[in-house]
Design a protein around this motif. Structure first.
Motif, short mmCIF file in Angstrom:
data_model
loop_
_atom_site.label_atom_id
_atom_site.label_comp_id
_atom_site.label_asym_id
_atom_site.label_seq_id
_atom_site.Cartn_x
_atom_site.Cartn_y
_atom_site.Cartn_z
N GLU A 3 4.24 -7.61 -7.53
CA GLU A 3 3.44 -6.65 -6.76
C GLU A 3 3.78 -5.22 -7.12
N ALA A 4 5.02 -4.97 -7.58
CA ALA A 4 5.44 -3.62 -7.97
C ALA A 4 5.19 -3.35 -9.44
N GLY A 5 4.55 -4.30 -10.14
CA GLY A 5 4.27 -4.12 -11.55
C GLY A 5 5.46 -4.37 -12.44
N LEU A 6 6.43 -5.13 -11.95
CA LEU A 6 7.64 -5.42 -12.70
C LEU A 6 7.68 -6.88 -13.10
N THR A 7 8.54 -7.17 -14.06
CA THR A 7 8.76 -8.56 -14.48
C THR A 7 10.25 -8.85 -14.47
N LEU A 8 10.58 -10.12 -14.59
CA LEU A 8 11.98 -10.51 -14.65
C LEU A 8 12.66 -9.93 -15.87
N GLU A 9 11.89 -9.65 -16.89
CA GLU A 9 12.45 -9.13 -18.14
C GLU A 9 12.69 -7.63 -18.10
N ASN A 10 11.93 -6.88 -17.29
CA ASN A 10 12.04 -5.41 -17.38
C ASN A 10 12.48 -4.71 -16.09
N TYR A 62 18.14 -11.90 -7.35
CA TYR A 62 17.89 -12.51 -6.05
C TYR A 62 16.66 -11.89 -5.38
N LEU A 63 16.01 -10.98 -6.06
CA LEU A 63 14.79 -10.38 -5.52
C LEU A 63 13.65 -11.38 -5.60
N PRO A 64 12.74 -11.35 -4.63
CA PRO A 64 11.57 -12.23 -4.72
C PRO A 64 10.73 -11.85 -5.95
N LEU A 65 10.46 -12.80 -6.80
CA LEU A 65 9.66 -12.51 -8.00
C LEU A 65 8.27 -12.03 -7.62
N SER A 66 7.77 -12.51 -6.48
CA SER A 66 6.44 -12.06 -6.04
C SER A 66 6.46 -10.57 -5.71
N ALA A 111 13.15 1.01 -7.14
CA ALA A 111 13.59 1.64 -5.89
C ALA A 111 12.67 1.25 -4.75
N GLY A 112 11.38 1.13 -5.03
CA GLY A 112 10.44 0.70 -4.00
C GLY A 112 10.72 -0.72 -3.52
N VAL A 113 11.08 -1.59 -4.45
CA VAL A 113 11.41 -2.97 -4.08
C VAL A 113 12.69 -3.01 -3.25
N ALA A 114 13.69 -2.20 -3.66
CA ALA A 114 14.95 -2.15 -2.92
C ALA A 114 14.74 -1.62 -1.51
N GLN A 115 13.92 -0.59 -1.38
CA GLN A 115 13.64 -0.04 -0.06
C GLN A 115 12.92 -1.06 0.82
N ARG A 116 12.03 -1.82 0.21
CA ARG A 116 11.34 -2.88 0.95
C ARG A 116 12.33 -3.93 1.45
N LEU A 117 13.33 -4.25 0.62
CA LEU A 117 14.33 -5.24 1.01
C LEU A 117 15.20 -4.72 2.15
N VAL A 118 15.58 -3.45 2.08
CA VAL A 118 16.39 -2.85 3.14
C VAL A 118 15.62 -2.88 4.47
N LEU A 119 14.35 -2.55 4.42
CA LEU A 119 13.54 -2.57 5.64
C LEU A 119 13.37 -3.99 6.16
N ALA A 120 13.30 -4.97 5.24
CA ALA A 120 13.16 -6.36 5.66
C ALA A 120 14.40 -6.86 6.38
N ALA A 121 15.54 -6.22 6.13
CA ALA A 121 16.78 -6.62 6.81
C ALA A 121 16.82 -6.15 8.26
#
Length: 322
Positions: free
Chosen positions: A194-201, A186-190, A212-222
């Motif tokens: 931006e974090a250098g990740l793909t749906l596969e990895n 459910y994470l934004p693929l964009s 962890a950086g993406v998760a922290q960004r999501l928490v802050l977005a809430a």
């Protein structure tokens, strides 16, 4: 009053959502019964799609396709909204709540659309896509719960939806790895890109620092949605405001723990202890009381707007009238 139905709904809440179960005890008895019944229906629908057995699920056929089970949920929900006699406990519970509180039929079907998105394997390319998913699985539940609490003011309903969005964003951050193991993201693929990740990895152990950086960004977005929801407390009855403020505090604390844990965020499921919940009960009471003494402020214009906040709901949501 159907006491066995209430008992089963209470047990479903206790097992399925310990965070909200604590807060739900603060409602007055009538509101609590309706909140539990509504939760039991939501939980049942979730379980049916996943083939699980937490709620009212004794009749799940694991051989049926998710598409077939989804069609069954839609049919039964339509019958419940129409006031037809319901034998299935989860739909009898929903019918009681929907008819008693005037829950719009479209909101029930908006919620089922969240499960349809899962069945289709629909991905979220942007953060707006993630928010739209959050609306269907949680924001619209906030709308229905607010109606159970007697809310009819559209501005207050906006705040209730915001709280649902915040809850689900927190849930997504906490459950990233668990969801990935079920083949769901459910994470934004964009954001992944931006974090250098793909749906596969993205869920690989070697990628925990970036994830962890993406998760922290999501928490802050809430956070803006939690703040918006707090501004809506004054539009609720005092006991309901206490329950909602407490639930908000519990979920918000889960997000804080995910953010602080960094790469260890998914070593164990983030939650709150009994002592922490007690402190949040006290804090919730203070926030509910303070909400009576502050004037309302406009909802920030840059927050995601729920579909059909006024007229034209079905068209805005991209769904047919049912």
């Amino acid at each position: 009053m159907n006491q066995p139905l209430l008992a089963h709904a209470t047990e479903t809440m206790a097992v399925g959502s310990k965070s909200f179960a604590t807060a739900s005890k603060l409602f007055d008895p009538v509101t609590r019964r309706s909140a539990l019944m509504l939760y039991a229906w939501c939980r049942h629908c979730d379980d049916v799609i996943d083939g699980q057995t937490l709620g009212f699920n004794s009749d799940i056929n694991p051989q049926e396709s998710p598409q077939h089970r989804l069609a069954g949920l839609r049919t039964q929900t339509l019958r419940a909204c129409a006031g037809e006699p319901m034998q299935e406990p989860a739909f009898a519970a929903f019918q009681e709540v929907a008819l008693a509180h005037g829950i719009p039929q479209q909101q029930a079907f908006d919620h089922l659309e969240g499960y349809a998105m899962d069945v289709r394997g629909q991905l979220c390319h942007t953060f707006d896509d993630t928010l739209r998913y959050c609306y269907h699985v949680a924001g619209v539940v906030g709308l229905m719960m607010a109606r159970v609490m007697g809310v009819r003011d559209e501005a207050v309903l906006d705040r209730a939806c915001d709280l649902g969005l915040a809850f689900q964003l927190t849930n997504i951050s906490r459950d990233i790895i668990e969801d990935a193991e079920m083949g769901r993201c459910y994470l934004p693929l964009s954001w992944l890109e931006e974090a250098g990740l793909t749906l596969e990895n993205y869920a690989a152990p070697s990628q925990r620092a970036a994830l962890a950086g993406v998760a922290q960004r999501l928490v802050l977005a809430a956070e803006p949605y939690y703040r918006s929801a707090q501004a809506g407390l004054r539009g609720l009855p005092l006991r309901s405001a206490w329950a909602v403020a407490t639930a908000s505090g519990v979920y918000r604390e889960i997000g804080v723990k995910v953010r602080r844990a960094g790469t260890d965020a998914w070593a164990r499921r983030a939650g709150t202890s009994k002592l922490e919940k007690l402190g949040l009960l006290v804090s919730g009471a203070a926030k509910a009381g303070a909400s009576r003494m502050v004037s309302s402020s406009p909802r920030p214009a840059d927050l995601w707007q729920r579909p059909g906040a006024s007229d034209g709901h079905a068209a805005a949501a991209g769904l047919p009238e049912v």
